[in-house]
Each structure stands twice: as C-alpha cells, then as structure tokens.
Write a protein that holds these residues in place. Structure first.
Motif, PDB file in Angstrom:
ATOM      1  N   GLN A   1      -6.073   2.617  -1.416  1.00 34.14           N
ATOM      2  CA  GLN A   1      -6.563   3.600  -0.440  1.00 34.14           C
ATOM      3  C   GLN A   1      -7.736   3.055   0.358  1.00 34.14           C
ATOM      4  OE1 GLN A   1      -7.408   7.478  -2.129  1.00 34.14           O
ATOM      5  NE2 GLN A   1      -6.444   8.390  -0.326  1.00 34.14           N
TER       6      GLN A   1
ATOM      7  N   LEU B   1       0.705   4.112  -2.890  1.00 34.62           N
ATOM      8  CA  LEU B   1       0.156   5.428  -2.539  1.00 34.62           C
ATOM      9  C   LEU B   1       1.221   6.488  -2.279  1.00 34.62           C
ATOM     10  CD1 LEU B   1      -2.793   4.466  -0.164  1.00 34.62           C
ATOM     11  CD2 LEU B   1      -2.887   5.029  -2.591  1.00 34.62           C
ATOM     12  N   HIS B   2       2.353   6.063  -1.751  1.00 35.48           N
ATOM     13  CA  HIS B   2       3.349   7.048  -1.314  1.00 35.48           C
ATOM     14  C   HIS B   2       4.694   6.907  -2.026  1.00 35.48           C
ATOM     15  CE1 HIS B   2       0.357   7.829   1.731  1.00 35.48           C
ATOM     16  NE2 HIS B   2       0.485   6.618   2.234  1.00 35.48           N
TER      17      HIS B   2
ATOM     18  N   GLY C   1      -6.346   0.288   2.604  1.00 37.46           N
ATOM     19  CA  GLY C   1      -5.541   0.861   3.680  1.00 37.46           C
ATOM     20  C   GLY C   1      -6.372   1.413   4.817  1.00 37.46           C
ATOM     21  N   THR C   2      -7.601   1.819   4.520  1.00 37.40           N
ATOM     22  CA  THR C   2      -8.503   2.299   5.569  1.00 37.40           C
ATOM     23  C   THR C   2      -9.195   1.144   6.282  1.00 37.40           C
ATOM     24  OG1 THR C   2      -8.917   4.362   4.362  1.00 37.40           O
ATOM     25  CG2 THR C   2     -10.534   3.713   6.043  1.00 37.40           C
TER      26      THR C   2
ATOM     27  N   ALA D   1      -3.986   2.484  -7.106  1.00 36.23           N
ATOM     28  CA  ALA D   1      -3.887   3.393  -5.971  1.00 36.23           C
ATOM     29  C   ALA D   1      -5.241   3.576  -5.290  1.00 36.23           C
ATOM     30  CB  ALA D   1      -3.340   4.737  -6.429  1.00 36.23           C
TER      31      ALA D   1
ATOM     32  N   ILE E   1       0.835  -1.205   0.000  1.00 36.89           N
ATOM     33  CA  ILE E   1       0.000   0.000   0.000  1.00 36.89           C
ATOM     34  C   ILE E   1       0.868   1.253   0.000  1.00 36.89           C
ATOM     35  CG2 ILE E   1      -1.690   1.318   1.339  1.00 36.89           C
ATOM     36  CD1 ILE E   1      -2.798  -1.393   2.324  1.00 36.89           C
TER      37      ILE E   1
ATOM     38  N   PRO F   1      -3.455   5.168   4.356  1.00 44.17           N
ATOM     39  CA  PRO F   1      -3.989   5.610   3.067  1.00 44.17           C
ATOM     40  C   PRO F   1      -3.688   7.069   2.729  1.00 44.17           C
ATOM     41  CG  PRO F   1      -5.751   5.431   4.664  1.00 44.17           C
ATOM     42  CD  PRO F   1      -4.523   4.881   5.324  1.00 44.17           C
ATOM     43  N   ALA F   2      -3.529   7.925   3.744  1.00 44.49           N
ATOM     44  CA  ALA F   2      -3.432   9.365   3.484  1.00 44.49           C
ATOM     45  C   ALA F   2      -2.049   9.954   3.734  1.00 44.49           C
ATOM     46  CB  ALA F   2      -4.459  10.106   4.340  1.00 44.49           C
TER      47      ALA F   2
END
Length: 218
Positions: A191, A55-56, A194-195, A187, A51, A112-113
């Motif tokens: 997300q 995402l990152h 990931g939540t 992605a 993840i 996720p963020a």
C-alpha cells in the motif's frame, strides 16, 4: 553511464542522436517528452501486478488483461487521430501528455486503494495519451532536422522511449526496494509503495507535459 554514452555519441563519426538533440527546439522538446513520459509510466508495468495481487487479490490472468488494455488504448487512439491535420497537432500533443500525467496521478490513489475499475481507467489513460500524441511527436521531430538526418531522427524516437522505460524500471526498483519490497512484501508495504511509486513519478510527468507544450509551440 548514460551521460558518458551521450558524450561519446556526440563525438562519433556515425552518431545515434541527431545534432539538434540538445539544442533548444522541437527535436530536444520531442525527445524530452518521450523520455520523461516513458519513465513516468513504467512503474505501473513493473510493480502494479504484484501490488494488485497483494491488495486486491487480482490473479495473473486478470493482470495480463489489464496490461493489454493499455496497449489496445494506444492503438485505438492512434487510429482515431491518424487523419488529424496540422491544425489539431498541437492540441493532440499537449492533450496526450496531459492524459498520460492524469493517468499516473490517478494510479497513485487507485492502485493502493482501488477500486479495480478505476485502476483500469487510469491505466488505459497512459496508453491513450501516447496513442493521441505519438505520430505527431515523430512528425515534428523528423521535420525539424535536415534531410540527411531524418532517418536518424526517426530511429532515435523509439530508442529514446526504450531508454525511458529502462530508466523508469530502474527508478521504480530503487523506490520500491527502499520502501521494503525487497523483503517479503506484505499488504501494508504494498500500500505504501503503491502510493509513493506513482507520486514520485509526477514531477517527471510534469516535465513531459512542459516539453509537450514547448513542442506544440515550435
């Protein structure tokens, strides 16, 4: 299958589990705490690397360092509280469980963020919580059984932890694949996973905190 294995163990001439494992008391509370918190923390190990990459943009080497910080935090915390006396034991058991649960909750928002710094902090909290409480869980569980069962009680704690990791990995796989990770992950999918991967672990972590409170009162 786990229930069947436990049932067979209770009838075995040389069981793996101590006789008090399913009776109300410190042994059951300690094992339940270890089991549930191990389940709750396993999804980060299984899916956070993928993840975070999606995402990152975090590469494998950086992910390895992040995972290592969790283990280092466990060791550092365990060394820091090694000399704590009986008066501090209950606080360290409950405090460790709360730190772990906070780490799981924080990861539900930060994996996720972002940002990456907060992901590292909450990952460290998972290891930190185990380091704060592990020795005292073991001490209370072992002291609660008869002299003859103490080697059994000592050995069953890491066995319970491994069982928790196995169940946690399986649960994480079921959740992630049901949300689309089994296909080519994007992605957007990462997300969502990931939540929910960590939110769905929070009730299990809450059971671990309740078991820690019970163990601290015994």
């Amino acid at each position: 299958m786990i229930a069947l294995a436990i049932r067979l163990d209770t009838r075995a001439a040389q069981p793996i589990l101590p006789s008090a494992a399913f009776a109300r008391g410190p042994v059951a509370a300690g094992l339940l705490m270890v089991l549930t918190l191990s389940i709750a923390t396993m999804p980060f190990t299984v899916y956070a690397p993928l993840i975070m990459e999606l995402l990152h943009g975090v590469g494998p080497l950086a992910v390895g360092y992040i995972m290592a910080t969790e283990s280092v935090a466990w060791t550092v915390a365990a060394l820091a509280v090694a000399g704590a006396g009986p008066r501090h034991e209950p606080w360290l058991i409950v405090g460790g469980a709360l730190v772990i649960a906070t780490g799981v909750a924080g990861l539900a928002f930060t994996v996720p963020a972002g940002p990456m710094a907060l992901i590292v902090i909450f990952a460290v909290m998972q290891g930190l919580g185990f380091g704060l409480s592990w020795a005292f869980i073991a001490r209370r569980v072992v002291q609660a059984v008869s002299e003859a069962e103490r080697p059994l009680a000592s050995a069953v704690i890491p066995t319970t932890q491994l069982m928790g990791y196995a169940v946690g990995a399986a649960a994480a796989g079921i959740i992630a694949n049901s949300l689309g990770m089994g296909d080519a992950p994007t992605a957007a999918v990462a997300q969502v996973i990931g939540t929910w991967l960590f939110i769905l672990m929070l009730p299990i972590a809450a059971i671990g905190v309740a078991a820690a409170w019970r163990l601290s009162r015994e």
